[in-house]
Design a protein around this motif. Sequence first.
Motif, PDB file in Angstrom:
ATOM      1  N   GLY B  40      23.009  -4.801  41.900  1.00  0.00           N
ATOM      2  CA  GLY B  40      23.672  -3.564  42.571  1.00  0.00           C
ATOM      3  C   GLY B  40      25.073  -3.472  42.123  1.00  0.00           C
ATOM      4  N   PRO B  41      25.762  -2.245  42.249  1.00  0.00           N
ATOM      5  CA  PRO B  41      26.902  -2.225  41.640  1.00  0.00           C
ATOM      6  C   PRO B  41      27.921  -2.907  42.769  1.00  0.00           C
ATOM      7  N   SER B  42      29.303  -3.412  42.284  1.00  0.00           N
ATOM      8  CA  SER B  42      30.137  -3.819  43.179  1.00  0.00           C
ATOM      9  C   SER B  42      30.468  -2.950  44.267  1.00  0.00           C
ATOM     10  N   GLY B  43      30.396  -3.658  45.492  1.00  0.00           N
ATOM     11  CA  GLY B  43      30.721  -2.680  46.674  1.00  0.00           C
ATOM     12  C   GLY B  43      29.619  -2.169  47.483  1.00  0.00           C
ATOM     13  N   SER B  44      28.267  -2.386  46.931  1.00  0.00           N
ATOM     14  CA  SER B  44      27.085  -1.753  47.404  1.00  0.00           C
ATOM     15  C   SER B  44      26.687  -2.290  48.627  1.00  0.00           C
ATOM     16  N   GLY B  45      27.325  -3.618  48.875  1.00  0.00           N
ATOM     17  CA  GLY B  45      26.586  -4.306  50.230  1.00  0.00           C
ATOM     18  C   GLY B  45      25.981  -5.518  49.960  1.00  0.00           C
ATOM     19  N   VAL B 198      21.926 -12.951  44.713  1.00  0.00           N
ATOM     20  CA  VAL B 198      22.707 -11.823  44.256  1.00  0.00           C
ATOM     21  C   VAL B 198      22.902 -12.127  42.635  1.00  0.00           C
ATOM     22  N   THR B 199      22.696 -11.561  41.909  1.00  0.00           N
ATOM     23  CA  THR B 199      23.193 -11.924  40.532  1.00  0.00           C
ATOM     24  C   THR B 199      22.921 -10.822  39.568  1.00  0.00           C
ATOM     25  N   HIS B 200      23.704 -10.922  38.465  1.00  0.00           N
ATOM     26  CA  HIS B 200      23.329  -9.803  37.524  1.00  0.00           C
ATOM     27  C   HIS B 200      22.839 -10.447  36.167  1.00  0.00           C
ATOM     28  N   GLU B 201      22.441 -11.878  36.506  1.00  0.00           N
ATOM     29  CA  GLU B 201      21.803 -12.409  35.112  1.00  0.00           C
ATOM     30  C   GLU B 201      20.368 -12.040  34.789  1.00  0.00           C
ATOM     31  N   MET B 202      20.157 -10.930  34.246  1.00  0.00           N
ATOM     32  CA  MET B 202      18.889 -10.643  33.988  1.00  0.00           C
ATOM     33  C   MET B 202      17.724 -11.389  33.355  1.00  0.00           C
ATOM     34  N   ASN B 203      18.387 -12.355  32.489  1.00  0.00           N
ATOM     35  CA  ASN B 203      17.370 -13.190  32.001  1.00  0.00           C
ATOM     36  C   ASN B 203      16.995 -14.207  33.320  1.00  0.00           C
ATOM     37  N   PRO B 233      13.165   1.493  35.079  1.00  0.00           N
ATOM     38  CA  PRO B 233      13.873   2.029  36.369  1.00  0.00           C
ATOM     39  C   PRO B 233      13.549   3.481  36.613  1.00  0.00           C
ATOM     40  N   GLN B 234      13.199   3.783  38.085  1.00  0.00           N
ATOM     41  CA  GLN B 234      12.778   5.123  38.640  1.00  0.00           C
ATOM     42  C   GLN B 234      13.689   5.715  38.813  1.00  0.00           C
ATOM     43  N   PHE B 241      23.334   2.230  36.334  1.00  0.00           N
ATOM     44  CA  PHE B 241      23.590   0.771  36.568  1.00  0.00           C
ATOM     45  C   PHE B 241      23.388  -0.206  35.246  1.00  0.00           C
ATOM     46  N   LEU B 242      22.014  -0.150  35.117  1.00  0.00           N
ATOM     47  CA  LEU B 242      21.440  -1.042  34.058  1.00  0.00           C
ATOM     48  C   LEU B 242      22.254  -0.874  32.973  1.00  0.00           C
ATOM     49  N   ASP B 243      22.158   0.440  32.297  1.00  0.00           N
ATOM     50  CA  ASP B 243      23.194   0.690  31.326  1.00  0.00           C
ATOM     51  C   ASP B 243      24.570   0.178  31.342  1.00  0.00           C
ATOM     52  N   SER B 244      25.263   0.203  32.484  1.00  0.00           N
ATOM     53  CA  SER B 244      26.672  -0.150  32.525  1.00  0.00           C
ATOM     54  C   SER B 244      26.481  -1.732  32.448  1.00  0.00           C
TER      55      SER B 244
END
Lengths: 281, 248
Positions: B40-45, B198-203, B233-234, B241-244
Motif C-alpha cells: 500500500g502507499p506510504s503512510g497507509s498504516g 510489508v514489501t513492494h517487491e512484486m516478484n 485489481p478490483q 497504486f499498482l500503476d504508480s
Amino acid sequence: MSAHTVSMRDALYEAPGPKTRRRTRIITGISLVLVAIGVGLIVRQFYVTGQLDAKCWSFFLRQGTWRYLFNGFLGTMRVAATAGVISLVLGVVFMLGRTSGIKPLEVISRVIIDFFRGVPSLLLIYFFYLALPQYGLRISAFWMITLPVALAASGVLAEVFRAGVNAVPKGQTEAALSIGLTPGKTMFKIILPQALRIVVPSLISQLVVVVKDTTVAYVVSYPDLMQNARVLITNNDALVQVYFVVAILYILVNYGINQLSIYMARRSGNPIISRTTENPT
Amino acid sequence: MSAEIPVIELRNVDKHYGPLHVLQHINLSVGKGEVLVLIGPSGSGKSTLCRTINRLETIDSGEILIEGQPLPQEGKELAQMRAEIGMVFQSFNLFAHKTILDNVTLGPREVLKMPKDAAEKEAMELLTRVGVDAQAHKVPAQLSGGQQQRVAIARSLAMHPKAMLFDEPTSALDPEMINEVLDVMVELAREGMTMVVVTHEMNFARRVSNRVVFMADGQIVEEGTPSEFFDNPQTARAKEFLDSIRGH
Ligand SMILES: Nc1ncnc2c1ncn2[C@@H]1O[C@H](COP(=O)(O)OP(=O)(O)O)[C@@H](O)[C@H]1O
Ligand SMILES: [Mg+2]
C-alpha cells in the motif's frame, strides 16, 4: 556499498589547502611570539621582586615539604575518586528515575537533579559542615567534602546520561524488545552501554570539575592538596612558589584524566557510527 | 489450514495518532505457514499494523490474538510473547556495540537462558545459513546493508519464532543487495515459516506469498492471491497504486 565510518574530524573539517596552511603558519608564528613576550614579562617581574631568589625556593629541597604536599595530593585523589564513583552511580540512578515512565518517580528525580545542578557545591558543603551537626549528625571531614562534591556532580551527570540515552537510536530499543528482552534489560544491556560511549567526553569534563571542586576542602579542614599548600605558604612565606607547584600538580592530574579518556575512547573505539545504522525515514 | 487456530489474528482493531485514524476496523488472520504480503502507499498504516502485532504500538480498541491467546499487555508475559514473534526492520537495527555473533546469541542467552556454548553453536549455524558466518566477529557497522539485514533475520530466527514480521526489509538496501535478502526470505517461506511481509517487491510476492493485502488510509481495501491482486485489481485505489509502483 561498504559500510563506512565517519570520524568526527572528517565530518567537521575539510583538509586544509595551500592558502589555509600558509595562514596557519603565520598565525602560529605570531602566537608564539606573543606567548614568549608574556612569559618574559612575568619572569622579569618575579625576578625584580625577588621571588626567584634561591632562598624562596630552598624549602622545596626539604623532604618534609614534598611529603606534606604528597599527603595533600593523596587526600585530593581520595576525595575526587570517591566523589567520582558516587556521582557516577547516583547519576545513573537519578537518570533512570527521571526516565522511568512512573510519574511520581519522574517528578522526584527531576527535582533532585535540578536541585543538585542548581546549588553551588560550596553551599552544599556548608550545609554538611554547619547545618547537619546541629541536628546531631556527625560525619568525618572526608565525607563532609566528598558527599557535597559527589551530589553536585550527580545532578549534572544524570542529565549527561539522559542526553546519551536519548542519542541512542530508537530502533535499538525496538529490536531489543522484539527479541523478548524486558524494558529493564533493554536499558542495561543495549541502551546504557551505547549511551556511555556517546557521553565519555562529557564524563571526563565532569571528572575534571570534580577534581577542581575538591579544592574547597579547606572549608572543612580536610587535608587535601590545597589545604596543605596553605599551611606550607604560612610556614614558609612563599605564596607564589607553592601555588606555582600546586597548579602544576592539578594540571598534571587533569592532563592525566584527559589522556586516560583518549585511551579509553580508542580502546572501546568500535566504529559504531555508520551510514548503514542510521534510521532512514 | 482453515480448521486450525490462526497464528496471528486481528479483530476489529482501531488506532489513532491524535486526530489521525491510522488503523480502521482492521480484521486480519494469518494461518500457520502462511505468507502474507502487506502492500500500500506510504503512510497507509502498514508499519503501524505490523508493530501492533508485537505491541511495539498499542491499540485503542479491538483484539489481537496469537495462537488464540490475547496479546499480554505488559511484563514478563509480553516479553515472552514478543520473543515468539520475530521482527525484521527496514533499518536492520542490529545492536551497534555488539559483534555479529553476540547480536545473534543475546536473545537465546538472556531470554531463553541457553548456555553460552550452545547459543554460539546455533548462532554460527544460523549465520552460515544466511551466508555471513565469516563476519561473526565484526561489528555491524563493518558489514554491508545486505549482510546486516541477513544477520537481523538470523537474530530473529535464533529465538525460534512462531511467526515473523518484516517491515520493508529491503527498502533501505542498495539494489544489488536486495536479492541476497529476498533469497533468505524465500527459503524461510519454503520451510513453512509464518510470515507477514510489508514489501513492494512484486516478484517476491508472486513467488512465495499466499495472499496479498492492500492497505490505504488505514483500511484494508482489497485482498486476494498474488495473481488476482497484481493481474486483476478490483478497486480504483489498488489500480492507481499498482500503476504508480510499476512506473507508468
Ligand atoms: N508515532 C507516531 N505519531 C504520530 N503519527 C504517526 C506515528 N507513526 C506513524 N504516524 C503516522 O501514521 C501514518 C501511518 O504510518 P505508517 O504506519 O508508518 O505507514 P506506512 O508504513 O504504511 O508507510 C502516517 O501518516 C504517519 O505519519
Ligand atoms: Mg512503513
